[in-house]
Structures are given as structure tokens and as C-alpha cells.
Motif scaffolding. Structure first.
Motif, PDB file in Angstrom:
ATOM      1  N   VAL A  82      14.547   1.310  24.409  1.00  0.00           N
ATOM      2  CA  VAL A  82      14.894   1.348  22.911  1.00  0.00           C
ATOM      3  C   VAL A  82      16.111   0.686  22.714  1.00  0.00           C
ATOM      4  N   SER A  83      15.834  -0.267  21.627  1.00  0.00           N
ATOM      5  CA  SER A  83      17.117  -1.139  21.140  1.00  0.00           C
ATOM      6  C   SER A  83      18.136  -0.272  20.379  1.00  0.00           C
ATOM      7  N   PRO A  84      19.426  -0.480  20.421  1.00  0.00           N
ATOM      8  CA  PRO A  84      20.279   0.286  19.852  1.00  0.00           C
ATOM      9  C   PRO A  84      19.973   0.584  18.198  1.00  0.00           C
ATOM     10  N   ALA A  85      19.436  -0.543  17.825  1.00  0.00           N
ATOM     11  CA  ALA A  85      19.126  -0.477  16.223  1.00  0.00           C
ATOM     12  C   ALA A  85      17.904   0.514  15.726  1.00  0.00           C
ATOM     13  N   ALA A  86      17.114   0.740  16.803  1.00  0.00           N
ATOM     14  CA  ALA A  86      16.285   1.686  16.835  1.00  0.00           C
ATOM     15  C   ALA A  86      16.467   3.108  16.875  1.00  0.00           C
ATOM     16  N   CYS A  87      17.524   3.277  17.280  1.00  0.00           N
ATOM     17  CA  CYS A  87      18.123   4.735  17.518  1.00  0.00           C
ATOM     18  C   CYS A  87      19.260   5.118  16.742  1.00  0.00           C
ATOM     19  N   GLU A  88      19.764   4.124  15.680  1.00  0.00           N
ATOM     20  CA  GLU A  88      20.792   4.329  14.828  1.00  0.00           C
ATOM     21  C   GLU A  88      20.688   5.568  14.020  1.00  0.00           C
ATOM     22  N   ARG A  89      19.309   5.483  13.282  1.00  0.00           N
ATOM     23  CA  ARG A  89      19.217   6.839  12.481  1.00  0.00           C
ATOM     24  C   ARG A  89      18.990   8.122  13.039  1.00  0.00           C
ATOM     25  N   ASP A  90      19.360   9.426  12.968  1.00  0.00           N
ATOM     26  CA  ASP A  90      19.351  10.394  13.666  1.00  0.00           C
ATOM     27  C   ASP A  90      18.064  10.957  13.650  1.00  0.00           C
ATOM     28  N   ALA A  91      17.039  10.521  12.759  1.00  0.00           N
ATOM     29  CA  ALA A  91      15.680  11.024  12.750  1.00  0.00           C
ATOM     30  C   ALA A  91      15.017  10.082  13.971  1.00  0.00           C
ATOM     31  N   ASP A  92      15.409   8.855  14.092  1.00  0.00           N
ATOM     32  CA  ASP A  92      14.664   7.954  14.929  1.00  0.00           C
ATOM     33  C   ASP A  92      15.386   8.381  16.477  1.00  0.00           C
ATOM     34  N   LEU A  93      16.378   8.669  16.457  1.00  0.00           N
ATOM     35  CA  LEU A  93      16.910   9.178  17.953  1.00  0.00           C
ATOM     36  C   LEU A  93      16.354  10.473  17.991  1.00  0.00           C
ATOM     37  N   ALA A  94      16.054  11.186  17.364  1.00  0.00           N
ATOM     38  CA  ALA A  94      15.534  12.563  17.746  1.00  0.00           C
ATOM     39  C   ALA A  94      14.021  12.492  17.990  1.00  0.00           C
ATOM     40  N   ARG A  95      13.320  11.504  17.567  1.00  0.00           N
ATOM     41  CA  ARG A  95      12.128  11.277  17.853  1.00  0.00           C
ATOM     42  C   ARG A  95      11.792  10.767  19.410  1.00  0.00           C
ATOM     43  N   TRP A  96      12.709   9.711  19.593  1.00  0.00           N
ATOM     44  CA  TRP A  96      12.849   9.167  20.979  1.00  0.00           C
ATOM     45  C   TRP A  96      13.017  10.342  22.074  1.00  0.00           C
ATOM     46  N   VAL A  97      14.299  10.907  21.721  1.00  0.00           N
ATOM     47  CA  VAL A  97      14.874  11.895  22.562  1.00  0.00           C
ATOM     48  C   VAL A  97      13.848  13.073  23.022  1.00  0.00           C
ATOM     49  N   ASP A  98      13.183  13.506  21.938  1.00  0.00           N
ATOM     50  CA  ASP A  98      12.295  14.599  21.927  1.00  0.00           C
ATOM     51  C   ASP A  98      11.132  13.998  22.876  1.00  0.00           C
ATOM     52  N   ARG A  99      10.704  12.906  22.485  1.00  0.00           N
ATOM     53  CA  ARG A  99       9.565  12.269  23.433  1.00  0.00           C
ATOM     54  C   ARG A  99       9.459  12.313  24.944  1.00  0.00           C
ATOM     55  N   GLY A 100      11.053  11.979  25.280  1.00  0.00           N
ATOM     56  CA  GLY A 100      11.345  11.950  26.570  1.00  0.00           C
ATOM     57  C   GLY A 100      11.409  13.325  27.204  1.00  0.00           C
ATOM     58  N   ILE A 101      12.036  14.291  26.539  1.00  0.00           N
ATOM     59  CA  ILE A 101      12.029  15.694  27.064  1.00  0.00           C
ATOM     60  C   ILE A 101      10.564  16.235  26.953  1.00  0.00           C
ATOM     61  N   ARG A 102       9.758  16.068  26.158  1.00  0.00           N
ATOM     62  CA  ARG A 102       8.263  16.356  25.914  1.00  0.00           C
ATOM     63  C   ARG A 102       7.649  16.170  27.271  1.00  0.00           C
ATOM     64  N   PHE A 103       7.861  14.760  27.606  1.00  0.00           N
ATOM     65  CA  PHE A 103       7.108  14.454  28.864  1.00  0.00           C
ATOM     66  C   PHE A 103       7.677  14.881  30.320  1.00  0.00           C
ATOM     67  N   ALA A 104       8.965  15.018  30.373  1.00  0.00           N
ATOM     68  CA  ALA A 104       9.540  15.860  31.529  1.00  0.00           C
ATOM     69  C   ALA A 104       9.379  16.978  31.586  1.00  0.00           C
ATOM     70  N   ARG A 105       9.111  17.753  30.431  1.00  0.00           N
ATOM     71  CA  ARG A 105       8.657  19.400  30.717  1.00  0.00           C
ATOM     72  C   ARG A 105       7.298  19.189  31.291  1.00  0.00           C
ATOM     73  N   THR A 106       6.328  18.207  31.352  1.00  0.00           N
ATOM     74  CA  THR A 106       5.220  18.502  31.943  1.00  0.00           C
ATOM     75  C   THR A 106       5.083  17.986  33.555  1.00  0.00           C
ATOM     76  N   LEU A 107       6.358  17.824  33.808  1.00  0.00           N
ATOM     77  CA  LEU A 107       6.725  17.321  35.514  1.00  0.00           C
ATOM     78  C   LEU A 107       7.158  18.787  36.220  1.00  0.00           C
ATOM     79  N   PRO A 108       6.793  18.867  37.366  1.00  0.00           N
ATOM     80  CA  PRO A 108       7.474  19.847  37.982  1.00  0.00           C
ATOM     81  C   PRO A 108       8.785  19.799  38.421  1.00  0.00           C
ATOM     82  N   ALA A 109       9.453  20.964  38.328  1.00  0.00           N
ATOM     83  CA  ALA A 109      10.883  20.801  38.802  1.00  0.00           C
ATOM     84  C   ALA A 109      11.343  20.396  40.230  1.00  0.00           C
ATOM     85  N   LYS A 110      12.370  19.547  40.340  1.00  0.00           N
ATOM     86  CA  LYS A 110      12.601  18.826  41.560  1.00  0.00           C
ATOM     87  C   LYS A 110      13.709  19.848  42.287  1.00  0.00           C
TER      88      LYS A 110
END
Length: 110
Positions: A82-110
Motif C-alpha cells: 500500500v503506497s504512503p498516499a493510500a494510507c494518509e487518511r486515518d480512515a484509509d489506514l484503519a481499513r488496511w490495518v483492520d484487513r490485515g488483522i482480520r485475516f491474521a485472526r483466522t490463522l493458528p497461533a505460532k
């Protein structure tokens, strides 16, 4: 190359009290890991790397500022840069971070 400390702090703030988050320097940046699985990386080259469900990668790649993550000429399935410009706005950053966390939650703990 150092990663963007301001962006890292914004990601930390977004993660707030998410249980199981740890940080680790890697890929020239700072990886935010959930139960040992990478979810979001603040890149040394600026912007983010976000872990996504491979089945939803095409939809994520269609968003402005998103492109396939490539390391050593290898396209990393399930990751979006994700380019820096695409995560400048708080709402955009939140969407990307939440997406990463959401998928990581589906993975078994290491």
C-alpha cells in the motif's frame, strides 16, 4: 533504510488494545504480528505491506494505491503493498490495518 516512525505510531494507535500483538523488525521495516503471524508491516521503503486473504487479494489490489507485493522477483500471494498516499487518511489506514488483522485472526497461533 528506516521505516516511517509516524506511520508506525499511527498503526500502533489503531491496534490499540488488540490482544496478542507484538512487533518485530523485518524486511527493513516493522512487522505487527498477531499471535506470531504477520498482519501489517510498516515498510522501510514507505507505506505498508498488508496480509490479506488470498481469495480476496484481487479486490484489495483494485483499490487505489495498492499493488502486488514483490520480493526478489517473487510475487507474494496474500500480501498487498500500500503506497504512503493510500494510507494518509486515518480512515484509509484503519481499513488496511483492520484487513490485515482480520485475516491474521483466522490463522493458528505460532
Amino acid at each position: 533504510m528506516a521505516y516511517d516512525e509516524d506511520l508506525a505510531n499511527r498503526v500502533r494507535e489503531r491496534l490499540g488494545g488488540e490482544p496478542g500483538i507484538t512487533e518485530r523488525r523485518m524486511f527493513g521495516g516493522l512487522a505487527m504480528m498477531l499471535r506470531g503471524n504477520m498482519a501489517v508491516v510498516v515498510r522501510g521503503a514507505a507505506g505498508l505491506m498488508v496480509r490479506v486473504d488470498p481469495a480476496e487479494a484481487d479486490r484489495a489490489l483494485a483499490e487505489p494505491g495498492a499493488e502486488a507485493t514483490v520480493m526478489r522477483d517473487w510475487v507474494m500471494r496474500g500480501w498487498v503493498t500500500v503506497s504512503p498516499a493510500a494510507c494518509e487518511r486515518d480512515a484509509d489506514l484503519a481499513r488496511w490495518v483492520d484487513r490485515g488483522i482480520r485475516f491474521a485472526r483466522t490463522l493458528p497461533a505460532k
